[in-house]
Design a protein around this motif. Structure first.
Motif, PDB file in Angstrom:
ATOM      1  N   SER A 114      42.662  39.373  28.584  1.00  0.00           N
ATOM      2  CA  SER A 114      42.900  39.974  30.083  1.00  0.00           C
ATOM      3  C   SER A 114      42.279  40.980  30.381  1.00  0.00           C
ATOM      4  O   SER A 114      41.991  41.501  31.343  1.00  0.00           O
ATOM      5  CB  SER A 114      44.433  39.455  30.597  1.00  0.00           C
ATOM      6  N   ASP A 160      38.578  41.306  30.093  1.00  0.00           N
ATOM      7  CA  ASP A 160      38.138  40.533  31.337  1.00  0.00           C
ATOM      8  C   ASP A 160      38.114  41.470  32.395  1.00  0.00           C
ATOM      9  O   ASP A 160      37.106  41.430  33.331  1.00  0.00           O
ATOM     10  CB  ASP A 160      38.624  39.037  31.478  1.00  0.00           C
ATOM     11  N   THR A 161      39.358  42.053  32.808  1.00  0.00           N
ATOM     12  CA  THR A 161      39.260  43.003  33.795  1.00  0.00           C
ATOM     13  C   THR A 161      38.218  44.197  33.562  1.00  0.00           C
ATOM     14  O   THR A 161      37.538  44.606  34.376  1.00  0.00           O
ATOM     15  CB  THR A 161      40.820  43.557  33.809  1.00  0.00           C
ATOM     16  N   GLU A 186      35.099  42.971  34.493  1.00  0.00           N
ATOM     17  CA  GLU A 186      35.008  42.591  36.044  1.00  0.00           C
ATOM     18  C   GLU A 186      34.500  43.929  36.803  1.00  0.00           C
ATOM     19  O   GLU A 186      33.727  44.085  37.670  1.00  0.00           O
ATOM     20  CB  GLU A 186      36.072  41.741  36.754  1.00  0.00           C
ATOM     21  N   ARG A 246      45.294  43.325  38.245  1.00  0.00           N
ATOM     22  CA  ARG A 246      43.986  42.494  37.996  1.00  0.00           C
ATOM     23  C   ARG A 246      44.229  41.981  36.385  1.00  0.00           C
ATOM     24  O   ARG A 246      44.336  40.494  36.508  1.00  0.00           O
ATOM     25  CB  ARG A 246      42.925  42.815  38.185  1.00  0.00           C
ATOM     26  N   LYS A 247      44.624  42.582  35.425  1.00  0.00           N
ATOM     27  CA  LYS A 247      44.887  41.940  34.357  1.00  0.00           C
ATOM     28  C   LYS A 247      46.261  41.073  34.291  1.00  0.00           C
ATOM     29  O   LYS A 247      45.920  40.032  33.673  1.00  0.00           O
ATOM     30  CB  LYS A 247      45.104  43.289  33.305  1.00  0.00           C
ATOM     31  N   LEU A 300      45.023  37.759  35.727  1.00  0.00           N
ATOM     32  CA  LEU A 300      44.283  36.825  34.733  1.00  0.00           C
ATOM     33  C   LEU A 300      45.323  36.265  33.596  1.00  0.00           C
ATOM     34  O   LEU A 300      44.940  35.051  33.102  1.00  0.00           O
ATOM     35  CB  LEU A 300      43.267  37.732  34.197  1.00  0.00           C
TER      36      LEU A 300
END
Length: 324
Positions: free
Chosen positions: A103, A106-107, A110, A165-166, A169
């Motif tokens: 996560s 992915d953050t 992004e 955001r993390k 996710l």
């Protein structure tokens, strides 16, 4: 912006996961004094495990011929804990390698930060309690991304937005049940709730993420009976004892009557600083950490027929009946 991997020169950590199995290591018991066969009930001498002699200059592994028997019969006179306090990540669920780490990455992708935390690096970063604190320490050491603001206050807001955001996710992973409970967790919680023992989860992770783990994986019926202490509910995170002290005060129990289940050295330090009994269940990232001060150490809690310990054992450890 292309993503590149930034890594630190850090020692390697084992990334093997114990999420689905209790067979990584044999259980161990630690005490504040040397343990000998004559100190333990005869019912416990059933197979092979390992003891550690804490009186030696260096910890020495000693092969003996007994195993902790987890049945109530082995500790029928045990006093039950007033509260059973669980860490979340690595204890309820082995979330770190394939949950939180993914996560975070992915953050970073992004936001086009050009940062990737590999398995070994993240294992080293786990020595820092709290996701926001972890990112801040990393960027302070390796340099802040070009997209990051320059002022300290703006950087705090930047880190908070990344962490938000993390968490979103990570919660999606939990809500889709892509990460299972560790063996024995539901069993031990049910035993505690059934005996009127208070149960709480005490974590450095974001409160929403911890609540998602409890409600989605343990179910709403259990969740409504479990108190959650998480995230920024205290100003100082593990290894500081603040979260465990807060839990005891809120639940109205004496710290000395609490049993904590942790998986990490910083969690163990927090529990001990709060003057609580602590049982360690090793997780994928923490198998090689120093748990010398733990009251007992296992690879997991375990479900029958591979059960490692139960509520009765928690009570017996609380009584220190294995200490000479």
């Amino acid at each position: 912006m292309a993503s590149t991997t930034i890594s630190l020169s850090l020692p390697s950590f084992s990334s093997s996961s114990s999420t689905h199995s209790c067979t990584q290591t044999k259980p161990s018991i630690f005490s504040h004094h040397q343990l000998t066969r004559k100190n333990l009930p005869s019912s416990l001498f059933t197979s092979t495990t390992f003891l550690y002699n804490r009186t030696a200059t260096r910890t020495q592994q000693i092969s003996t011929s007994f195993k902790v028997k987890c049945s109530a019969a082995a500790s029928s006179s045990a006093t039950l804990p007033s509260a059973l306090l669980f860490d979340c990540d690595g204890v309820l669920v082995d979330t770190e390698k394939d949950g939180h780490r993914i996560s975070f990455n992915d953050t970073f992708k992004e936001k086009e930060l050009g940062v990737t935390w590999d398995v070994d690096l993240y294992g080293e970063l786990l020595k820092i309690g709290g996701g926001k604190e972890r990112m801040t320490a990393y960027f302070n050491k390796t340099g802040w991304p070009e997209r990051a603001p320059k002022s300290e206050e703006e950087r705090k807001e930047f880190i908070a937005s990344l962490h938000k955001r993390k968490t979103e996710l990570f919660m999606a992973l939990i809500e889709n049940r892509l990460l299972p409970l560790r063996p024995g967790v539901a069993k031990l919680i049910d035993q505690a709730l059934g005996k009127g023992v208070k149960v709480a989860v005490c974590s450095t992770s974001n409160e929403k993420a911890v609540s998602a783990v409890v409600s989605c994986l343990l179910g709403p019926e259990r969740a409504e009976k479990i108190k959650i202490f998480a995230g920024d509910v205290v100003p100082r995170k593990k290894p500081d004892p603040a979260i465990y002290t807060l839990a005891a005060n809120t639940l109205g129990v004496d710290p000395s009557s609490c049993v904590v289940v942790e998986d990490s050295a910083i969690g163990l330090a927090a529990a001990k600083a709060a003057e609580m009994t602590c049982i360690v269940t090793k997780s994928g990232y923490t198998a090689d950490e120093d748990f010398l001060n733990a009251d007992a150490v296992f690879d997991c809690i375990g479900d029958p027929p591979e059960e490692r310990f139960d509520l009765a054992f928690c009570g017996s450890v609380l009584q220190k009946q294995y200490v000479s």
